[in-house]
Design an enzyme around this catalytic site. Structure first.
Site, mmCIF file in Angstrom:
data_model
loop_
_atom_site.group_PDB
_atom_site.id
_atom_site.type_symbol
_atom_site.label_atom_id
_atom_site.label_comp_id
_atom_site.label_asym_id
_atom_site.label_seq_id
_atom_site.Cartn_x
_atom_site.Cartn_y
_atom_site.Cartn_z
ATOM 1 N N SER A 1 7.267 17.101 -37.446
ATOM 2 C CA SER A 1 7.404 17.568 -38.826
ATOM 3 C C SER A 1 8.518 18.588 -38.943
ATOM 4 O O SER A 1 8.620 19.510 -38.143
ATOM 5 C CB SER A 1 6.086 18.194 -39.297
ATOM 6 O OG SER A 1 6.259 18.893 -40.504
ATOM 7 N N LYS A 2 9.344 18.415 -39.974
ATOM 8 C CA LYS A 2 10.415 19.397 -40.184
ATOM 9 C C LYS A 2 9.828 20.747 -40.603
ATOM 10 O O LYS A 2 10.446 21.784 -40.375
ATOM 11 C CB LYS A 2 11.416 18.888 -41.219
ATOM 12 C CG LYS A 2 10.871 18.649 -42.615
ATOM 13 C CD LYS A 2 11.981 18.120 -43.524
ATOM 14 C CE LYS A 2 11.465 17.803 -44.912
ATOM 15 N NZ LYS A 2 12.511 17.257 -45.793
ATOM 16 N N ARG A 3 8.619 20.726 -41.189
ATOM 17 C CA ARG A 3 7.985 21.999 -41.571
ATOM 18 C C ARG A 3 7.604 22.818 -40.339
ATOM 19 O O ARG A 3 7.476 24.032 -40.409
ATOM 20 C CB ARG A 3 6.739 21.722 -42.416
ATOM 21 C CG ARG A 3 7.069 21.122 -43.780
ATOM 22 C CD ARG A 3 5.814 20.869 -44.581
ATOM 23 N NE ARG A 3 6.125 20.210 -45.848
ATOM 24 C CZ ARG A 3 5.222 19.846 -46.732
ATOM 25 N NH1 ARG A 3 3.942 20.064 -46.484
ATOM 26 N NH2 ARG A 3 5.576 19.241 -47.859
#
Length: 475
Positions: free
Chosen positions: A248-250
């Site tokens: 996840s880029k988060r």
């Protein structure tokens, strides 16, 4: 009807790997069937909009070769292709859906709705507004009272639909919440906009993450209310960071742009992510995009999550680096070479030495630092059982090499190798007993991108002789 797929990203930043894989599968489904690949920008969530992110989407797809047949920049017969430009369309269909009984006007505040529902305990908001007679609700709307349009779900029992990956799926209607379709600001939610757009744009196949499996019945109810045919659903498992965590880029995991910045080739990235959820049915692993278009099929998509393995990607990137022409490799390597080198050397010769040994371009600085200068090193580095060398052998070999190299005028790799090989034979030594000490003297490292004579060519005759002399002084 011909196959039509769409990639519909939100412009919220860099392109993360899961999103790019979705785009790739959409693209391959279309192209494997001589269909059309559509780009649509889903920017209805204005709070998450990032300036410049749409350009990142364009540049990423172009860079990996996934060119779209219709889209915001090139147009098409089904535009606009940016959702924020389609607000009147969503409003029209949302009000139609109310008339058809598939939705209703809701005058409750967001706070009221949030207070009543509890996702952990599966308690859903029971909207009192759906009991308001339609004509009364329409009068309140006409009077300017704030409202949203919320889906109406009256069905009981099981919803059944077919997914191309997971097969036949059943979801209990009681598990579905009556979510908002059109917000008070006139923007649609994803749950509504994608249904309207997919129908109007004649999308035949929808690829998305398997987290949408449980909400797909809500979309099908909208299709049913309008009398539309749903598309073929292709739900794919997530790309995982490890057995427990999604990529996840988060969470700060690498995006496509991050990987490119680290020296991974776009072609290698695309090849690798194609295999994160799909297999060709044999042991082959290296595919160009054109080759993928010929062999890709939905039937070979996997149900199990795939773990993103940076080691495997790095290996694959090395395979692609070796397939580059000399000029292509140099174009990629030149910025790394120039930012690292402080000595005037033949950087094209250095690039030729690096190419067969490199896996990621960002490794170049750490691999070539010795070209600038030789750091202090322990002379035990000369001890090598395989080469049959130690400090005493090294001292003798370097002395022999220094005298021979002083006389050499043809400073090419082939000639230097021949000279040192002949020297070893003359002195009754193994080739490695000459070459290994010379390489250590020139680099101060146990492993180098290139052998002794290749390094000598790169740094030049004067520097080669100087380094050997310095090495002899330390022995």
């Amino acid at each position: 009807m011909s196959v039509r797929t769409r990639f519909a990203p939100s412009p919220t930043g860099y392109m993360h790997i899961g999103n790019l894989r979705t785009a790739l599968y959409e693209y391959l489904i279309a192209k494997a069937n001589n269909g059309d690949f559509i780009l649509r920008i889903e920017d209805t969530d204005q709070k998450r909009f990032v300036e410049g992110a749409t350009d990142i989407i364009y540049s990423t797809l172009k860079r990996v070769g996934m060119l779209w047949d219709e889209g915001p920049d090139i147009g098409g017969n089904f535009g606009p292709y940016i959702q924020s430009e389609r607000k009147p369309i969503y409003a029209e269909y949302a009000h139609k859906l109310v008339e058809l009984g598939g939705a209703h006007y809701c005058f409750c505040s967001k706070e009221q709705a949030d207070e009543e529902k509890d996702e952990e305990q599966n308690i859903k908001f029971e909207d009192p507004c759906k009991r308001i007679p339609l004509e009364e609700a329409k009068k309140r709307v006409a009077a300017g009272e704030p409202f949203v349009i919320r889906q109406t779900i009256n069905k009981k029992g099981k919803s059944k639909y077919h997914d191309e990956v997971y097969g036949d799926i059943e979801i209990d209607y009681d598990e579905l919440d009556e979510g908002v379709l059109l917000k008070s600001d006139g923007f649609p939610t994803y749950n509504f906009a994608n249904v309207v757009d997919d129908h109007l744009m004649q999308i035949t196949h929808v690829v998305r993450g398997n987290e949408y499996v449980s909400s797909t019945p809500k979309y099908n109810l909208i299709y049913e209310s309008f009398g539309w045919t749903p598309p073929h659903y292709v739900h794919v498992p997530p790309v995982m960071k490890d057995a427990q965590h999604k990529l996840s880029k988060r969470n700060g995991d690498a995006s496509f742009q991050d990987l490119v910045a680290k020296g991974y080739l776009p072609e290698a990235i695309i090849n690798y992510i194609a295999l994160l959820g799909w297999n060709p049915g044999d042991d082959r692993e290296i595919f160009s995009l054109d080759e993928l278009k010929k062999v890709f099929s939905i039937e070979r998509l996997n149900r199990s999550p795939a773990i993103f393995d940076i080691v495997k990607l790095t290996w694959m990137n090395g395979q692609y680096i070796r397939q580059l022409s000399e000029d292509e490799f140099f174009a990629y390597a030149e910025p790394y070479l120039k930012q690292t080198l402080t000595r005037n050397v033949d950087i094209k010769a250095l690039a030729r030495v690096l190419q067969p040994r490199l896996e990621v371009f960002s490794d170049i600085p750490s691999q070539i630092g010795f070209i600038n200068n030789v750091a202090e090193f322990d002379t035990t580095l000369y001890i090598n059982k395989k080469m049959k060398t130690d400090q005493a052998v090294a001292k003798q070999a370097l002395a022999f090499a220094l005298e021979r190299l002083k006389t050499v005028n043809d400073w090419s790799n082939d000639n230097l190798f021949a000279e040192l090989k002949a020297l070893a034979e003359e002195k009754g030594l193994k080739n490695g007993q000459i070459m290994y000490p010379v390489r250590i003297a020139l680099s101060g490292r146990e492993t180098t991108p290139g052998g002794a004579t290749e390094i000598a060519v790169i740094i030049g005759k004067n520097e080669t002789l100087r380094r050997i002399e310095n090495a002899l002084e330390r022995l």
